[in-house]
Write an enzyme that holds these catalytic residues in place. Structure first.
Site, mmCIF file in Angstrom:
data_model
loop_
_atom_site.group_PDB
_atom_site.id
_atom_site.type_symbol
_atom_site.label_atom_id
_atom_site.label_comp_id
_atom_site.label_asym_id
_atom_site.label_seq_id
_atom_site.Cartn_x
_atom_site.Cartn_y
_atom_site.Cartn_z
ATOM 1 N N SER A 27 46.466 -65.781 -11.703
ATOM 2 C CA SER A 27 46.332 -67.202 -11.384
ATOM 3 C C SER A 27 45.283 -67.331 -10.289
ATOM 4 O O SER A 27 44.968 -66.357 -9.593
ATOM 5 C CB SER A 27 47.670 -67.800 -10.936
ATOM 6 O OG SER A 27 48.260 -67.016 -9.930
ATOM 7 N N GLU A 29 43.505 -69.880 -7.102
ATOM 8 C CA GLU A 29 43.792 -70.981 -6.161
ATOM 9 C C GLU A 29 42.484 -71.598 -5.666
ATOM 10 O O GLU A 29 41.535 -70.884 -5.336
ATOM 11 C CB GLU A 29 44.589 -70.414 -4.979
ATOM 12 C CG GLU A 29 44.921 -71.445 -3.936
ATOM 13 C CD GLU A 29 45.868 -70.902 -2.879
ATOM 14 O OE1 GLU A 29 46.877 -70.240 -3.220
ATOM 15 O OE2 GLU A 29 45.595 -71.141 -1.688
ATOM 16 N N ASP A 120 51.515 -76.672 8.010
ATOM 17 C CA ASP A 120 51.322 -76.706 9.470
ATOM 18 C C ASP A 120 50.746 -78.051 9.815
ATOM 19 O O ASP A 120 49.777 -78.490 9.194
ATOM 20 C CB ASP A 120 50.316 -75.617 9.899
ATOM 21 C CG ASP A 120 50.875 -74.233 9.650
ATOM 22 O OD1 ASP A 120 51.968 -73.941 10.161
ATOM 23 O OD2 ASP A 120 50.214 -73.459 8.936
ATOM 24 N N PHE A 227 40.135 -66.148 9.351
ATOM 25 C CA PHE A 227 41.310 -66.565 8.569
ATOM 26 C C PHE A 227 42.495 -65.652 8.853
ATOM 27 O O PHE A 227 43.623 -66.094 8.987
ATOM 28 C CB PHE A 227 41.033 -66.463 7.067
ATOM 29 C CG PHE A 227 40.222 -67.591 6.514
ATOM 30 C CD1 PHE A 227 39.834 -68.660 7.302
ATOM 31 C CD2 PHE A 227 39.850 -67.591 5.183
ATOM 32 C CE1 PHE A 227 39.083 -69.696 6.781
ATOM 33 C CE2 PHE A 227 39.100 -68.619 4.654
ATOM 34 C CZ PHE A 227 38.710 -69.668 5.454
ATOM 35 N N HIS A 277 47.547 -63.302 -7.810
ATOM 36 C CA HIS A 277 47.155 -64.681 -7.495
ATOM 37 C C HIS A 277 45.929 -64.605 -6.591
ATOM 38 O O HIS A 277 46.009 -64.089 -5.472
ATOM 39 C CB HIS A 277 48.309 -65.393 -6.768
ATOM 40 C CG HIS A 277 48.020 -66.815 -6.412
ATOM 41 N ND1 HIS A 277 48.008 -67.832 -7.334
ATOM 42 C CD2 HIS A 277 47.722 -67.403 -5.206
ATOM 43 C CE1 HIS A 277 47.733 -68.994 -6.736
ATOM 44 N NE2 HIS A 277 47.549 -68.755 -5.439
HETATM 45 P P1 FAD Z 1 58.655 -71.823 5.752
HETATM 46 O O1 FAD Z 1 59.124 -70.982 4.632
HETATM 47 O O2 FAD Z 1 59.452 -73.029 6.097
HETATM 48 O O3 FAD Z 1 58.563 -70.873 7.046
HETATM 49 C C1 FAD Z 1 57.908 -71.338 8.220
HETATM 50 C C2 FAD Z 1 58.450 -70.603 9.439
HETATM 51 O O4 FAD Z 1 59.780 -71.027 9.693
HETATM 52 C C3 FAD Z 1 58.531 -69.082 9.263
HETATM 53 O O5 FAD Z 1 58.230 -68.497 10.509
HETATM 54 C C4 FAD Z 1 59.981 -68.828 8.894
HETATM 55 O O6 FAD Z 1 60.421 -67.536 9.293
HETATM 56 C C5 FAD Z 1 60.684 -69.941 9.673
HETATM 57 N N1 FAD Z 1 61.906 -70.401 9.012
HETATM 58 C C6 FAD Z 1 62.015 -70.838 7.745
HETATM 59 N N2 FAD Z 1 63.289 -71.227 7.477
HETATM 60 C C7 FAD Z 1 63.987 -71.027 8.636
HETATM 61 C C8 FAD Z 1 65.335 -71.252 9.010
HETATM 62 N N3 FAD Z 1 66.235 -71.760 8.157
HETATM 63 N N4 FAD Z 1 65.705 -70.944 10.288
HETATM 64 C C9 FAD Z 1 64.783 -70.438 11.179
HETATM 65 N N5 FAD Z 1 63.486 -70.212 10.854
HETATM 66 C C10 FAD Z 1 63.098 -70.503 9.605
HETATM 67 N N6 FAD Z 1 49.289 -74.493 4.038
HETATM 68 C C11 FAD Z 1 48.859 -75.749 3.794
HETATM 69 O O7 FAD Z 1 48.796 -76.558 4.725
HETATM 70 N N7 FAD Z 1 48.450 -76.139 2.541
HETATM 71 C C12 FAD Z 1 48.510 -75.306 1.491
HETATM 72 O O8 FAD Z 1 48.165 -75.683 0.378
HETATM 73 C C13 FAD Z 1 49.000 -73.977 1.691
HETATM 74 N N8 FAD Z 1 49.112 -73.104 0.670
HETATM 75 C C14 FAD Z 1 49.649 -71.858 0.893
HETATM 76 C C15 FAD Z 1 49.816 -70.998 -0.187
HETATM 77 C C16 FAD Z 1 50.356 -69.730 -0.006
HETATM 78 C C17 FAD Z 1 50.551 -68.837 -1.204
HETATM 79 C C18 FAD Z 1 50.707 -69.300 1.299
HETATM 80 C C19 FAD Z 1 51.246 -67.911 1.523
HETATM 81 C C20 FAD Z 1 50.537 -70.144 2.378
HETATM 82 C C21 FAD Z 1 50.023 -71.433 2.197
HETATM 83 N N9 FAD Z 1 49.866 -72.339 3.254
HETATM 84 C C22 FAD Z 1 49.381 -73.604 3.017
HETATM 85 C C23 FAD Z 1 50.200 -71.959 4.624
HETATM 86 C C24 FAD Z 1 51.633 -72.386 5.016
HETATM 87 O O9 FAD Z 1 51.762 -73.781 4.936
HETATM 88 C C25 FAD Z 1 51.888 -71.920 6.433
HETATM 89 O O10 FAD Z 1 51.967 -70.519 6.482
HETATM 90 C C26 FAD Z 1 53.086 -72.564 7.119
HETATM 91 O O11 FAD Z 1 53.046 -72.203 8.496
HETATM 92 C C27 FAD Z 1 54.440 -72.083 6.587
HETATM 93 O O12 FAD Z 1 54.742 -72.624 5.385
HETATM 94 P P2 FAD Z 1 55.979 -72.012 4.542
HETATM 95 O O13 FAD Z 1 56.124 -72.849 3.364
HETATM 96 O O14 FAD Z 1 55.811 -70.566 4.372
HETATM 97 O O15 FAD Z 1 57.166 -72.314 5.599
#
Ligand code: FAD
Length: 306
Positions: A27, A29, A120, A227, A277
């Site tokens: 895939s 991105e 973020d 990055f 990916h």
């Molecule tokens: P989460 O899974 O919510 O985790 C965030 C943080 O919170 C982690 O440190 C985790 O350990 C902690 N956490 C989660 N749940 C809990 C809980 N219940 N209790 C305590 N701590 C917890 N960013 C963008 O802005 N746009 C994009 O399109 C984008 N695409 C991405 C695609 C991929 C494949 C990846 C790997 C990252 C992407 N990101 C993107 C970056 C991502 O948004 C950031 O890394 C963001 O900081 C975390 O998002 P997450 O969904 O992993 O968060």
């Protein structure tokens, strides 16, 4: 209610007999372009990348909704070209009502996959909204739309940079999977041991969904190092020093990057991964070159990527 445009990588190949080289799902991105020229350029890049028959294309999303329309436009274009497409969708700063409205729009547009993220917040952005973590978004999507969407989530084999420690981050990942994620896409990495350990540990905790490694082609040292510092991906010292040694010699950087990333993909494939990916950075040539070396380019594609 859930017909799929393309098959999804639900079959784990790890520990199984190696499948034929051309069967590894790929895939790609993209990020949404900001200018009309960028839109045209991305359309041309997609046409080139369709030669490797991606399972789907995903399009990133600016947290706080900053690229909402651009993401949707790119997804629409991909779907109209006959390829499956997944918008990334981040929940930070969002209300339940706004997410509900956006899910309804995705459904109306024929979208069946979402990459569900926390995101973020851009600096200076106001409140945190009604979602704290990606797991809250995954649970909400399931509550609101059942199994209409295939949900992909992020995974961090080298730990999310804001996590308290690797165990807490792994537990957060497991929570996200148990909330209803179907597939994970990893942050990019250059050390396959981190990936395999992550998959083993997650499986031991009951999170057994496919974990597709995210692959970042190396084409530009300063961009890669910037990055990687921001997203917590480790660039091993030996790669960093080699890149620094090349200075501005782009051809050497690209040749070295192609070797390193192709070898990483080979290692991953030889042990068994459910797919690859690619973070394309809206460029076709680096991904095409890697896939050609890996023998992932269909024989009838007529490609010479390098
Ligand atoms: P989460 O899974 O919510 O985790 C965030 C943080 O919170 C982690 O440190 C985790 O350990 C902690 N956490 C989660 N749940 C809990 C809980 N219940 N209790 C305590 N701590 C917890 N960013 C963008 O802005 N746009 C994009 O399109 C984008 N695409 C991405 C695609 C991929 C494949 C990846 C790997 C990252 C992407 N990101 C993107 C970056 C991502 O948004 C950031 O890394 C963001 O900081 C975390 O998002 P997450 O969904 O992993 O968060």
């Amino acid at each position: 209610d859930r017909p799929r445009r393309a098959c999804v990588p639900t079959l784990k190949v790890r520990h199984m007999t190696q499948s034929s080289p051309n069967s590894l799902p790929v895939s790609v991105e993209f990020f949404p372009p900001k200018t009309p020229e960028g839109v045209d350029k991305l359309a041309a890049v997609r046409q080139q990348l369709y030669a490797i028959r991606p399972e789907y294309c995903s399009v990133t999303y600016g947290a706080g909704g900053s690229t909402q329309e651009g993401t949707l436009q790119a997804v629409r274009a991909i779907l109209s070209e006959g390829c499956d497409a997944a918008p990334h969708f981040s929940c930070i700063g969002a209300s339940k009502a706004s997410v509900r409205a956006e899910l309804a729009q995705f459904r109306a547009e024929g979208i069946q996959r979402i990459v569900a993220l926390r995101g973020d917040l851009p600096s200076g952005y106001g409140g945190l909204g009604e979602f704290r973590y990606a797991s809250d978004l995954v649970a909400f999507i399931r509550e609101e739309t059942g199994d209409h969407f295939q949900i992909e989530v992020a995974a961090y084999p080298e730990m999310h940079p804001q996590a308290r420690n690797p165990q807490a981050d792994l537990q957060a990942y497991v929570t996200k999977v148990k909330a209803g994620a179907d597939v994970a896409l990893t942050q990019y990495f250059f050390n396959s041991d981190a990936y395999f350990r992550f998959v083993d540990e997650a499986e031991a905790l009951g999170a057994t969904i496919p974990v597709v490694p995210g692959i970042m082609p190396i084409t530009n040292s300063s961009q890669l190092l910037r990055f990687s510092d921001a997203c917590g991906a480790e660039v091993p010292r030996w790669i960093r020093t080699r890149l620094e040694g090349f200075g501005d010699d782009k051809a050497s950087i690209q040749a070295f990057g192609l070797d390193v990333v192709t070898e990483l993909c080979e290692q991953l494939r030889s042990v068994g991964v459910p797919g690859l990916h690619f973070y394309t950075m809206n460029q076709a040539a680096p991904v095409l070159a890697i896939c050609e070396r890996l023998g992932l380019t269909p024989a009838d594609a007529g490609l010479t990527a390098s």
